[in-house]
Design an enzyme around this catalytic site. Structure first.
Site, PDB file in Angstrom:
ATOM      1  N   MET A 279      39.764  29.488   6.766  1.00 56.70           N
ATOM      2  CA  MET A 279      38.788  30.073   7.693  1.00 56.70           C
ATOM      3  C   MET A 279      39.651  31.184   8.550  1.00 56.70           C
ATOM      4  O   MET A 279      39.046  31.835   9.437  1.00 56.70           O
ATOM      5  CB  MET A 279      38.339  29.108   8.701  1.00 56.70           C
ATOM      6  CG  MET A 279      37.264  28.040   8.002  1.00 56.70           C
ATOM      7  SD  MET A 279      35.851  29.053   7.544  1.00 56.70           S
ATOM      8  CE  MET A 279      35.134  29.656   9.266  1.00 56.70           C
ATOM      9  N   ARG A 280      40.923  31.313   8.304  1.00 61.28           N
ATOM     10  CA  ARG A 280      41.560  32.269   9.338  1.00 61.28           C
ATOM     11  C   ARG A 280      40.990  33.683   9.240  1.00 61.28           C
ATOM     12  O   ARG A 280      40.812  34.480  10.166  1.00 61.28           O
ATOM     13  CB  ARG A 280      43.093  32.294   8.886  1.00 61.28           C
ATOM     14  CG  ARG A 280      43.808  32.662  10.248  1.00 61.28           C
ATOM     15  CD  ARG A 280      45.410  32.898   9.902  1.00 61.28           C
ATOM     16  NE  ARG A 280      45.982  31.665   9.538  1.00 61.28           N
ATOM     17  CZ  ARG A 280      46.669  30.793  10.413  1.00 61.28           C
ATOM     18  NH1 ARG A 280      46.555  31.219  11.646  1.00 61.28           N
ATOM     19  NH2 ARG A 280      47.209  29.971  10.066  1.00 61.28           N
ATOM     20  N   ALA A 281      40.475  34.125   7.957  1.00 61.85           N
ATOM     21  CA  ALA A 281      40.105  35.387   7.750  1.00 61.85           C
ATOM     22  C   ALA A 281      38.958  35.621   8.582  1.00 61.85           C
ATOM     23  O   ALA A 281      38.901  36.811   9.412  1.00 61.85           O
ATOM     24  CB  ALA A 281      39.876  35.719   6.418  1.00 61.85           C
ATOM     25  N   VAL A 284      39.870  35.976  12.198  1.00 64.99           N
ATOM     26  CA  VAL A 284      40.697  37.184  12.661  1.00 64.99           C
ATOM     27  C   VAL A 284      39.599  38.496  12.560  1.00 64.99           C
ATOM     28  O   VAL A 284      39.956  39.430  13.434  1.00 64.99           O
ATOM     29  CB  VAL A 284      41.861  37.426  11.615  1.00 64.99           C
ATOM     30  CG1 VAL A 284      42.312  38.904  11.741  1.00 64.99           C
ATOM     31  CG2 VAL A 284      42.834  36.542  11.660  1.00 64.99           C
TER      32      VAL A 284
END
Ligand SMILES: [Zn+2]
Length: 693
Positions: A279-281, A284
């Site tokens: 889920m980081r994308a 970000v």
């Protein structure tokens, strides 16, 4: 620009680095984005641009005298210089850019705890390290891909926790460490470990412009700067100040910027379509889009903001094989943007065109463009208001240029593609080395299991060996006049642990590419085996090299390098066929190893000969090959022979070669870590690129 960076190159004077300047500016607006990784060849002013950013950062409010930069508004309750009073005094200092050298000691980075004072006086004496200095500022790592493994772990920990913690034998100190991480690297020198890559919020590729106008402008400014740094900086001071003001305004605006639910869903759809991990994308991109809206002076996130964010945040996050450079085709991004309903051109009125992120004509009030040459018209990076919102191509050069040599250039005969890589068996060098920390062979290293003790040779750095230190101090207590309970420990008592861990090695492949190696399918399997061993070498931080031999002779296809990507590309493009000059191949390998022993004496090599052993260049081909093998054995070269012989009638020449080399004999099928399961799974030919090991 005050204090530390008086003469640094002005940010607004940087030409042709639009995306990099934009990414850095957005992180300055919103440190939560998580930093920028800048990839590009040498000599593209990457470092200059990063250092110049300091001038744009708003000053920082701190508690005076606190070495850990506590914010007077919210002091760190665990601050080693605390406790601070309820309403502490406040002062401002310029924002800092702290450079972390890739080979720094852990003490330098985390700070040093002085054990002898702790033991004798009961005082925790702690010298802050670079992470403390970088708190609430920028931490910059040049050549971040060469950062030592133990420091990568330290950085990842600090980034995850927002704190740095030092522990030495039961004494521990912790302090806040939140910083914008900026890294620069030259991909030709090796890729970044995926975990670290993932920590960077944004990635940009930079390349020297091919446009003579731009190049001329770069030179003009550089020469003017070198001739008179002060005067040059002064000419751009106003433009830099305007950019700094823009950062400050955007920071103030950021909390009021709205990301409505529809846009949030579209970001999620975009990331799902782009097949990113985790889920980081998504987060970000959301943070970057918010920062970009604020940077443009708007209070709502538009589709254009998301497109810019995607261009900067997605390329390195696509699920991929570790060999692939972390980039994504423009087509892939476009497709994902379309699927997410983010591809329509922005309505012109929606975007009060951002006064660019970069260079002189960017700042809102557009000063005088820099006296040493306005750059408008020609459109050098300096002039371009950041054409960002139209989802412009973010790849500035074709992938083929990435490694200086086209990976895809077809040699005369179409090379056989490698089969899918798999998890390879671990090949080790026997004995104990003293090489660079890694994950292959046993070695005495700075990390790892304690196996002994020693007196420090030059100053006490690293963690002392507590028991050994106390043992050394104990006999002297009476002579030193000890009265109270505290032990009297002198610096001379301190002992350091001798540790055993793992080192990285040089894996030199000597690959038989001759016709005797068999039909296309067999060659594909051989390439897959080498590819798998390369993948393994990448994960173990080894250096790799590739010697090939076929037809007329041997060739150093790849000099020893940390860039496994390049090796994989060379392997893919390797033509096969012709006779088998085995002796020449081994001789070439021996020469390469000789040179490497001089360059990097502590790094132990492992020679991996991949062949069926059927030397066929001339009548004495087999005896000559045996002769060179004996020379290699006499050099003490650790070796493995991967036996590619197949068919009903076997000559067992590769096994014989292994015996002469004094090395291990490994059938091709034995390269897989789990040979049986692999045999079941194996499919033919092409490498889909998604089968991870
Ligand atoms: Zn403090």
């Amino acid at each position: 620009m005050k204090g530390v960076t008086v003469r640094s190159y002005p940010f607004s004077a940087v030409v042709g680095m639009d995306d990099m300047a934009l990414a850095l500016s957005l992180c300055a607006v919103s440190p939560a984005i998580g930093g920028v990784l800048v990839r590009g060849e040498k000599g593209t002013a990457k470092s200059t641009t990063v250092r110049a950013l300091t001038a744009l950062l708003p000053p920082v409010e701190v508690v005076p005298g606190c070495r850990f930069s506590c914010d007077p508004g919210t002091v760190d309750p665990q601050c080693p210089d605390g406790p601070h009073p309820g309403a502490p005094p406040s002062s401002t200092r310029p924002a800092r850019l702290v450079e972390l050298p890739v080979g720094a000691s852990e003490d330098r980075v985390l700070g040093a705890l002085h054990l002898e004072r702790a033991l004798s006086e009961g005082v925790t004496s702690y010298d802050p390290g670079l992470l403390a200095a970088a708190h609430r500022g920028l931490l910059y790592v040049d050549e971040v891909n060469l950062l030592h493994d133990h420091l990568v772990d330290v950085l990842l920990d600090a980034a995850a926790m927002g704190r740095a913690t030092v522990e030495r034998e039961g004494v521990s100190v912790t302090h806040a460490a939140r910083f914008v991480l900026v890294g620069t690297m030259n991909p030709e020198e090796g890729e970044l470990r995926p975990q670290l890559l993932d920590r960077f919020g944004l990635t940009v590729e930079v390349a020297a412009s091919r446009d003579p106008q731009v190049r001329a402008e770069v030179m003009r400014r550089r020469l003017a700067y070198e001739a008179d740094p002060e005067g040059f900086a002064a000419r751009y001071a106003e433009a830099d100040a305007a950019l700094g003001a823009r950062v400050a305004q955007a920071r103030a605006l950021l909390p009021t910027v709205r990301l409505d639910d529809d846009m949030l869903v579209r970001i999620a759809a975009l990331c799902a379509a782009a097949e990113v991990d985790g889920m980081r994308a998504d987060l970000v991109i959301a943070r970057t889009a918010l920062a970009h809206a604020a940077w443009c002076g708007r209070t709502g996130v538009s589709a254009g903001d998301v497109r810019v964010a995607a261009r900067l945040a997605l390329p390195h996050r696509r699920r991929r094989n570790p060999f692939d450079p972390p980039q994504q085709d423009q087509a892939d991004l476009d497709r994902a943007l379309t699927e997410a309903g983010l591809d329509e051109p922005p309505p012109p009125a929606d975007e009060p065109e951002p006064p660019s992120d970069g260079p002189p004509d960017g700042p809102p009030d557009d000063p005088d463009d820099g006296p040493d040459g306005p750059t408008d018209g020609g459109g050098p990076g300096g002039s371009g208001p950041d054409q960002p919102d139209d989802g412009r191509p973010y790849r500035q050069r074709p992938a083929a240029e990435q490694n200086g040599e086209p990976a895809t250039a077809p040699p005369p005969a179409t090379p056989v593609p490698a089969g899918a890589p798999y998890r390879a068996r671990l090949l080790r060098v026997t004995g104990t080395g003293a090489g660079t920390a890694g994950r292959r062979s046993a070695a005495l290293t700075t990390t790892g299991r304690t196996v002994g003790e020693e007196r420090p040779t030059a100053g006490v750095t690293g963690r002392p060996h507590l028991v050994a230190t106390l043992r050394a101090a104990a006999p002297h207590q009476r002579a030193r006049g000890r009265r109270g309970p505290g032990l009297l420990v002198r610096p001379a008592d301190v002992r350091l642990p001798v540790r055993q861990g793992r080192e990285s090695n040089l894996i030199l492949f000597c690959l038989d590419a001759s016709g005797s190696m068999g039909a296309r399918q067999r060659v594909g399997a051989v390439k897959a085996a080498v590819l798998s061993l390369l993948l393994d070498a990448y994960q173990r931080r080894d250096k790799v090299g590739l010697v090939t031999f076929r037809a007329a002779g041997a060739e150093l296809a790849l000099p020893p390098t940390a860039s496994v990507d390049v090796a994989a590309a060379r392997l893919e493009a390797l033509p096969t066929g012709g006779r088998t000059p085995l002796a020449e191949g081994l001789l070439r390998a021996r020469e390469v190893l000789r040179v490497e022993r001089i360059r990097d004496p502590r790094r132990r090599p492992l020679l991996v000969v991949v062949t069926d052993g059927r030397a066929t260049s001339g009548p004495d081909a087999v005896p000559r090959a045996r002769h060179v093998a004996r020379l290699l054995a006499a050099d003490g070269t650790p070796a493995v022979v991967v036996d590619c012989e197949q068919g009903r009638i076997r000559m067992r020449l590769a096994a014989d070669l292994a015996a002469v080399l004094g090395g291990e004999h490994l059938p091709l099928e034995g390269v897989a870590a789990d040979a049986l399961a692999h045999a079941v799974r194996t499919r033919t030919a092409t490498r889909p690129g998604s089968e991870a090991a």
